[in-house]
Scaffold this motif. Structure first.
Motif, PDB file in Angstrom:
ATOM      1  N   VAL A 379       0.850  -1.181   0.000  1.00 19.17           N
ATOM      2  CA  VAL A 379       0.000   0.000   0.000  1.00 19.17           C
ATOM      3  C   VAL A 379       0.891   1.237   0.000  1.00 19.17           C
ATOM      4  O   VAL A 379       1.692   1.434   0.909  1.00 19.17           O
ATOM      5  CB  VAL A 379      -0.925   0.039   1.238  1.00 19.17           C
ATOM      6  CG1 VAL A 379      -1.940   1.160   1.100  1.00 19.17           C
ATOM      7  CG2 VAL A 379      -1.622  -1.293   1.437  1.00 19.17           C
ATOM      8  N   GLY A 381       0.365   5.033   0.009  1.00 15.20           N
ATOM      9  CA  GLY A 381      -0.681   6.034   0.147  1.00 15.20           C
ATOM     10  C   GLY A 381      -0.158   7.288   0.792  1.00 15.20           C
ATOM     11  O   GLY A 381       1.001   7.374   1.184  1.00 15.20           O
ATOM     12  N   ASP A 463       7.371  12.561  -3.968  1.00 12.72           N
ATOM     13  CA  ASP A 463       7.906  11.208  -4.159  1.00 12.72           C
ATOM     14  C   ASP A 463       8.459  11.053  -5.569  1.00 12.72           C
ATOM     15  O   ASP A 463       7.915  11.616  -6.514  1.00 12.72           O
ATOM     16  CB  ASP A 463       6.799  10.164  -3.937  1.00 12.72           C
ATOM     17  CG  ASP A 463       6.345  10.124  -2.495  1.00 12.72           C
ATOM     18  OD1 ASP A 463       7.213  10.113  -1.599  1.00 12.72           O
ATOM     19  OD2 ASP A 463       5.117  10.130  -2.244  1.00 12.72           O
TER      20      ASP A 463
HETATM   21  C1  OOB Z   1       0.957   7.038   4.492  1.00 18.06           C
HETATM   22  O1  OOB Z   1       0.571   8.349   4.576  1.00 18.06           O
HETATM   23  P1  OOB Z   1       1.482   9.560   5.102  1.00 18.06           P
HETATM   24  O2  OOB Z   1       0.689  10.773   4.802  1.00 18.06           O
HETATM   25  O3  OOB Z   1       1.931   9.299   6.490  1.00 18.06           O
HETATM   26  O4  OOB Z   1       2.803   9.547   4.227  1.00 18.06           O
HETATM   27  C2  OOB Z   1       2.781   9.635   2.820  1.00 18.06           C
HETATM   28  C3  OOB Z   1       4.168   9.407   2.260  1.00 18.06           C
HETATM   29  C4  OOB Z   1       4.203   9.230   0.774  1.00 18.06           C
HETATM   30  O5  OOB Z   1       4.194  10.461   0.093  1.00 18.06           O
HETATM   31  C5  OOB Z   1       5.508   8.471   0.616  1.00 18.06           C
HETATM   32  O6  OOB Z   1       6.585   9.358   0.727  1.00 18.06           O
HETATM   33  C6  OOB Z   1       5.517   7.562   1.817  1.00 18.06           C
HETATM   34  O7  OOB Z   1       4.717   8.197   2.780  1.00 18.06           O
HETATM   35  N1  OOB Z   1       4.956   6.229   1.539  1.00 18.06           N
HETATM   36  C7  OOB Z   1       5.620   5.225   0.911  1.00 18.06           C
HETATM   37  C8  OOB Z   1       4.728   4.127   0.900  1.00 18.06           C
HETATM   38  N2  OOB Z   1       3.580   4.497   1.506  1.00 18.06           N
HETATM   39  C9  OOB Z   1       3.747   5.777   1.886  1.00 18.06           C
HETATM   40  N3  OOB Z   1       6.833   5.167   0.360  1.00 18.06           N
HETATM   41  C10 OOB Z   1       7.203   3.990  -0.210  1.00 18.06           C
HETATM   42  N4  OOB Z   1       6.410   2.905  -0.249  1.00 18.06           N
HETATM   43  C11 OOB Z   1       5.173   2.910   0.275  1.00 18.06           C
HETATM   44  N5  OOB Z   1       4.395   1.815   0.249  1.00 18.06           N
HETATM   45  O8  OOB Z   1       2.086   6.679   4.752  1.00 18.06           O
HETATM   46  C12 OOB Z   1      -0.099   6.099   4.035  1.00 18.06           C
HETATM   47  C13 OOB Z   1      -1.413   6.526   3.872  1.00 18.06           C
HETATM   48  C14 OOB Z   1      -2.390   5.636   3.447  1.00 18.06           C
HETATM   49  C15 OOB Z   1      -2.045   4.316   3.192  1.00 18.06           C
HETATM   50  C16 OOB Z   1      -0.755   3.890   3.362  1.00 18.06           C
HETATM   51  C17 OOB Z   1       0.238   4.782   3.790  1.00 18.06           C
END
Ligand code: OOB
Length: 589
Positions: A379, A381, A463
């Motif tokens: 995921v 997100g 990203d």
């Molecule tokens: C989730 O949301 P946030 O707002 O804490 O962070 C978003 C950021 C993204 O822009 C990216 O930089 C990173 O977290 N990220 C990932 C990732 N999932 C998020 N980078 C690499 N691989 C992944 N699978 O982190 C979030 C929100 C909803 C669902 C899942 C994660």
């Protein structure tokens, strides 16, 4: 507040003082009048001043398109719960330790709490900072606030005065709801500090031993008259951004847009009334809340089980006891669970492990199915909107080697090089996105919005990704000045600003260092202000004393004479990153 209005961009608007309570009548009247017709209009404050709206909403043309396509259904999150109560009233909605609440009970309780909050003077449009650990009161309160049309601001248990004070001030919150104790930390002092320093804050409500604050139990009164329902296009809550700037940014999500992502997530993840979802991550984070998370489960009529901590002992016991079918983890947590295998616990009910929040390396991803015996779902997100999933029927190399594809065919994806040109397939570039559940701007941040969004409304995610021929995204890196510490996001500038407040610090630069377990850790480089070099431990204590959440305190502090610079004179962050990685590697050898 303010959904549906593009942001006014003139200086006058930005310079206008932040509004106090007395202005709200005028604002609301303006919003109501403008919303249905979707006009771009100025909103007059009660005293005749022109003020900006709180955030840029979806332009009417897009809102119409999303409604016509059936993405936005005109329901609120409160309506969603009501529908599930009607269909699944007697089924268990929430399990917290020995407490098991049916859908009907959760609904009844939240209506009571809504009445309790109303009696305390909390009303529609009020912002309420909510800082609760994984306890059932979280959902009781969230649905109470949704019913009232009050706006929860989702803080994390790890936040301290620096963050909570800021959220309260920036949103002019009228109430702060917090639990007395979590993981050995007593929130009393924090609550006292916040209530003493934030003038708009009228009420502090505490779950547990409340001391001089309002005990949460006092809110538990019989439900009152049903409050007028909020509009589906209204702001539903403020979520936190990981951010890359000096102050944390708040993300305004509406009922319409969020519910769309929740419904589609539940469908993609095949949730049914038989699904049992374990919340191991902090319940207020976007991932365990809506991807598909607790709200996806409530939509589908399943059961949400709360874990008080994410350790393998707690998690495995709950999987066995509650017959959990799906759960979500950040990469270090997934690795910790894998490392705790084999276990004497029966994990055979578990079907899916979702991993996201930070990059899950392909080698780690390949271990999930053989070692845990479950399907992996990646995921990728962001609380700003866009969520990508690998699908259950995807071949293994997609599931282990990509971060999934968007929820919706209406998610617009652009991958651009530094000069703004689309990159060829498979090449890395900056990810920009726009769509039916991605915000058009942060809350009360007009200047930052100019940078973070393009003129035509695309969000610059920060990203670096590439895209496969099938439309799957691979996260290749990051252009934003942020550290992703095992899924916990840290804005370099925020920590740098705190360091600069120390008298012995002349300059500071905060960069990520690679870490086998967390993915990244944080290193602060500082240049001393005078002859006395500040000691690293002293700087770390200083940051903690300033009320910075512990996860943001740098793991390493290096005192240096100067920073490398880029040709245009900016601090050479990549050179600093290289320097610290090389120094650490030398030490390891
Ligand atoms: C989730 O949301 P946030 O707002 O804490 O962070 C978003 C950021 C993204 O822009 C990216 O930089 C990173 O977290 N990220 C990932 C990732 N999932 C998020 N980078 C690499 N691989 C992944 N699978 O982190 C979030 C929100 C909803 C669902 C899942 C994660």
């Amino acid at each position: 507040m303010g959904g549906g209005h593009p942001l006014r961009r003139d200086r006058r608007a930005e310079d206008a003082p932040v509004r106090g309570r007395r202005d709200r009548g005028g604002l609301r009247a303006g919003r109501r009048a403008g919303r249905d017709r979707g006009e771009v209009r100025d909103v007059a404050a009660g005293d005749g001043r022109q003020v900006m709206t709180d955030f840029p909403g979806f332009p009417e043309e897009f809102a119409e398109r999303y409604r016509a396509a059936g993405y936005w259904t005109g329901q609120t999150l409160g309506d969603m719960l009501s529908a599930s109560v009607a269909a699944y009233g007697g089924r268990i909605a929430v399990v917290d330790g020995d407490r098991r609440w049916t859908y009907s009970e959760l609904d009844f309780r939240s209506r009571g709490v809504a009445e309790g909050l109303r009696r305390l003077g909390i009303e529609r449009g009020d912002r309420v900072v909510l800082q609760l650990p994984n306890i059932a009161e979280f959902y009781e309160t969230v649905f109470a606030l949704f019913r009232l049309g009050a706006i929860p601001v989702f803080a994390l248990p790890a936040h301290r005065y620096s963050e909570i004070g800021y959220f309260c001030r920036h949103t002019e919150a009228t109430a702060y709801i917090v639990a007395r104790e979590h993981e050995g930390y007593d929130y009393t002092e924090l609550a006292e500090q916040v209530s003493a320093t934030v003038p708009a804050l009228r009420t502090v409500i505490m779950v547990g031993e409340a001391g001089g604050f309002v005990p949460f139990d006092d809110l538990r009164v019989p439900p009152g008259e049903e409050p007028p329902a909020p509009e589906p296009s209204d702001l539903a809550f403020l979520q936190l951004s990981g951010g890359s700037t000096g102050t944390p940014k708040l993300i305004p999500r509406t009922h319409d847009d969020y519910l769309y992502s929740v419904r589609e997530s539940a469908r993609i993840c095949e949730l049914t009334p038989e699904s049992v979802y374990l919340v191991a991550l902090p319940c207020a984070h976007n991932f365990p809340m809506s991807s598909p998370g607790s709200l996806g489960v409530f939509y589908a009529g399943g059961t949400v089980v709360l874990a008080k901590d994410p350790t393998p002992g707690t998690v495995f016991e709950l999987i066995e006891r509650e017959r959990v079918t799906i759960t979500a983890a950040v990469p270090p947590l997934a690795l910790a669970w894998l490392a705790a295998l084999p276990t004497s616990r029966d994990l055979s009910s578990l079907r899916v492990l979702q991993v996201g929040g930070a990059k899950f390396g392909v080698e780690s991803a390949r271990r999930v199915r053989p070692e845990l015996g479950v399907r992996l779902q990646q995921v990728f997100g962001m609380a700003e909107g866009l969520v990508n999933y690998t699908r259950y029927d995807d071949p293994d190399d997609i599931v282990t080697g990509t971060q999934g594809r968007p929820i919706s065919e209406a998610d617009e994806i652009r991958i651009l090089d530094d000069s703004g040109q689309e990159v060829p397939e498979g090449r890395p570039g900056h990810l920009l996105t726009r769509g039916p559940y991605t915000i058009r701007g942060y809350y009360r941040a007009p200047e930052h919005n100019e940078e973070a969004f393009t003129a035509d409304g695309f969000y610059r995610t920060g990203d670096i990704v590439s895209r496969t021929a099938d439309g799957y995204l691979v996260v290749e890196g990051r252009a934003k000045e942020q550290i992703n510490r095992g899924g916990e996001k840290i804005a370099a500038e925020e920590v740098e600003n705190h360091l600069l407040a120390h008298e012995s610090v002349h300059d500071a630069a905060v960069v990520p260092i690679p870490d086998e377990y967390l993915g990244e850790r944080t290193c602060a480089f500082v240049i001393p202000a005078g002859d006395t070099k500040p000691r690293p431990i002293e700087l770390k204590r200083f940051l903690t004393a300033r009320g910075l959440a512990a996860y943001k305190v740098p793991d390493l502090v290096r005192v240096v004479d100067e920073f490398p610079h880029t040709p245009v004179g900016k601090v050479g962050r990549s050179a600093l990153r290289r320097a610290i990685s090389q120094a650490l590697q030398r030490k390891d050898q």
